[in-house]
Design an enzyme around this catalytic site. Structure first.
Site, PDB file in Angstrom:
ATOM      1  N   HIS A   1      -2.559  10.002   0.595  1.00  0.00           N
ATOM      2  CA  HIS A   1      -2.732   8.680  -0.004  1.00  0.00           C
ATOM      3  C   HIS A   1      -2.580   8.760  -1.521  1.00  0.00           C
ATOM      4  O   HIS A   1      -1.836   7.999  -2.129  1.00  0.00           O
ATOM      5  CB  HIS A   1      -4.127   8.173   0.363  1.00  0.00           C
TER       6      HIS A   1
ATOM      7  N   GLU B   1       0.837  -1.213   0.000  1.00  0.00           N
ATOM      8  CA  GLU B   1       0.000   0.000   0.000  1.00  0.00           C
ATOM      9  C   GLU B   1       0.868   1.259   0.000  1.00  0.00           C
ATOM     10  O   GLU B   1       1.705   1.458   0.887  1.00  0.00           O
ATOM     11  CB  GLU B   1      -0.950  -0.021   1.212  1.00  0.00           C
TER      12      GLU B   1
ATOM     13  N   LYS C   1      -7.810  -1.519  10.977  1.00  0.00           N
ATOM     14  CA  LYS C   1      -7.154  -1.908   9.712  1.00  0.00           C
ATOM     15  C   LYS C   1      -5.930  -1.015   9.486  1.00  0.00           C
ATOM     16  O   LYS C   1      -4.865  -1.476   9.069  1.00  0.00           O
ATOM     17  CB  LYS C   1      -8.146  -1.793   8.558  1.00  0.00           C
TER      18      LYS C   1
ATOM     19  N   ASP D   1       4.053 -14.784  11.136  1.00  0.00           N
ATOM     20  CA  ASP D   1       2.796 -15.257  10.560  1.00  0.00           C
ATOM     21  C   ASP D   1       1.726 -14.173  10.724  1.00  0.00           C
ATOM     22  O   ASP D   1       1.124 -14.034  11.793  1.00  0.00           O
ATOM     23  CB  ASP D   1       2.411 -16.553  11.305  1.00  0.00           C
TER      24      ASP D   1
HETATM   25  C1  MEV Z   1      -6.077   2.825   4.866  1.00  0.00           C
HETATM   26  O1  MEV Z   1      -5.300   1.713   4.499  1.00  0.00           O
HETATM   27  C2  MEV Z   1      -6.175   2.936   6.366  1.00  0.00           C
HETATM   28  C3  MEV Z   1      -7.087   4.042   6.891  1.00  0.00           C
HETATM   29  O2  MEV Z   1      -8.399   3.891   6.342  1.00  0.00           O
HETATM   30  C4  MEV Z   1      -7.127   3.897   8.390  1.00  0.00           C
HETATM   31  C5  MEV Z   1      -8.125   4.773   9.098  1.00  0.00           C
HETATM   32  O3  MEV Z   1      -9.153   5.164   8.506  1.00  0.00           O
HETATM   33  O4  MEV Z   1      -7.879   5.049  10.288  1.00  0.00           O
HETATM   34  C6  MEV Z   1      -6.584   5.384   6.493  1.00  0.00           C
END
Ligand code: MEV
Length: 438
Positions: free
Chosen positions: A393, A85, A280, A296
């Site tokens: 991003h 990513e 996530k 792992d």
């Molecule tokens: C993207 O990989 C992760 C985010 O969505 C985490 C979040 O919203 O806190 C930016």
């Protein structure tokens, strides 16, 4: 209609590829070329990879990056990260620098207990089973001494074995609930070997136990396996500073930043839809370190998310507060990691990643990994409550879009400049690309 293939694993690598090309590739020549492009010229290294799994036909590369300037418990680390990513390593590096100027990260391991279970069914008198368990427990430990000897010498081994009555959840279901200390090993093989021996001994002894009726002797072991839920293999990491030191973002005051940040964490605690995305983002950092260090990531993912839902509601792994003018931000999560065993001494890049981290103990790696998760979450929340996530991003994703469009190096340079003060969007890149090509 395709036919199932027989004896596939016995074919040579070339034969496997031929078969795939014949049956599944749209363009055989092109498919074969792509697979072979990823073969390593060093035949020894390639063989090593071939033998990690069955039916290896090529290698799957991920970028191996590094996030420097992580001040953790007063030591500076450059953290290796394997991830696809675009923005993750950039975000980690940014957080590392931010907190290095504010005292750095403090981390500590709270506990290191791992768990495994022998699941069995028993129909008979429960008190008799309890008496049998008291009798058999030392024999279980004795019988596994050839497996545990080395681990015991190093200070680890079996911590406890308990009999658990689970018949309220499932008819006739009991388990041997076992806890282990596996030191610097993740311990899966050690634990599973112990459990399989426990199961064997347990059945043998039950069969010879005079107090059992023939029905009671007939204990059915369903399975013996470690648990990836490790709520007592816990690590904590935190950062803190005076609220007024949260002063790097131009359009928001430190106080507003701190309050909005805490509110964002509170939302993740209150709302599972948000908590999943929030966590996530934490796992972006955690998994990247887990992968780079040959651990792992599926086990870690499963265990972490179960922990996040331990109260029955899925919540945030991080917590933030403002108290007496101090902003505090912390993470607590279970991480069963190893720095010996598995592929840690086999995979040259994994070995190097561990070397970059000064060959950490499993406990040290737990702390570093937790910090990577906290740093990632800080970067995400910081963006979300200020400029939004897309700016950073998409800036990192720009090169992916340009590569897809087949841009030249010169064109890429142009686009990086073009988007310096603009938010990148896919359509804007395509429009501008078409414009300059025209
Ligand atoms: C993207 O990989 C992760 C985010 O969505 C985490 C979040 O919203 O806190 C930016």
């Amino acid at each position: 209609m395709k036919k199932p293939v027989e004896g596939f694993s016995k074919l040579t690598k070339e034969q496997k590829i031929e078969w795939l090309a014949e049956n599944y590739f749209k363009n055989s020549e092109e498919g074969i070329k792509i697979l072979k492009q990823y073969w390593n010229n060093d035949t020894g290294l390639q063989k090593l990879h071939d033998e990690f799994i069955e039916n290896t036909i090529s290698n799957f590369y991920l970028p191996f990056g590094v996030a420097p300037n992580f001040l953790i418990n007063n030591d500076l680390y450059a953290i290796p990260m394997a991830i696809e990513e675009s923005s993750v390593v950039a975000a980690a590096s940014k957080s590392a620098k931010y907190w290095a100027g504010r005292g750095g990260f403090k981390a500590k391991v709270i506990s290191t207990e791992k768990i495994g279970q022998v699941h069995f069914t028993y129909t008979g008198n429960k008190e008799k089973l309890e008496r049998f368990f008291i009798y058999v427990k030392p024999i279980l430990i004795d019988d596994s001494s050839s497996i545990t000897r080395n681990m015991n010498k190093r200070g680890g081994g079996i911590l406890n074995i308990e009999l658990k009555d689970k018949t309220n959840d499932l008819d006739n279901y009991f388990q041997l609930h076992c806890t282990f200390e596996t030191l610097d090993a993740m311990g899966a093989n050690f634990i599973n070997s112990c459990l399989e021996q426990f199961a064997k001994t347990f059945r043998r002894e039950a069969n010879n136990y005079n107090d059992f009726t023939s029905e009671e002797k007939d204990i059915h072991v369903v399975m013996s396996i470690l648990s990836n839920y490790v709520p007592d293999c816990l690590v904590r990491a935190e950062v803190s500073c005076k609220v007024e030191e949260l002063n790097e973002d131009k359009n928001i005051s430190p106080t507003e930043f701190a309050e909005k940040f805490v509110q964002a964490i509170n939302i993740a605690n209150a709302e599972p839809y948000r908590a999943v995305t929030h966590n996530k983002g934490i796992m972006n950092g955690v998994d990247a370190v887990v992968l780079a260090t040959g651990n792992d990531f599926r086990a870690v993912e499963a265990g972490v998310h179960a922990y996040a839902a331990k109260t029955g509601k899925y919540t945030s792994l991080t917590h933030a507060e403002i108290k007496d003018g101090i902003f505090r931000f912390r993470i607590q999560l279970p991480l069963a990691l190893g720095t010996v065993g598995g592929i840690t001494s086999l995979h040259p890049l994994v070995k190097l990643a561990l070397e970059m981290l000064n060959n950490p103990s499993a406990k040290e790696l737990m702390m570093i990994t937790a910090v990577a998760g906290l740093a990632q979450n800080f970067a995400a929340i910081r963006s979300l409550i200020t400029v939004g996530i897309q700016k950073g991003h998409m800036k990192m994703h720009l090169l992916n879009i340009l590569n897809q469009l087949g841009a030249t190096e010169q064109e890429k340079e142009y686009f990086v400049k073009y988007f310096k003060d603009k938010t990148v969007s896919h359509s804007e890149v395509v429009n501008e690309f078409n414009r300059i090509r025209a």
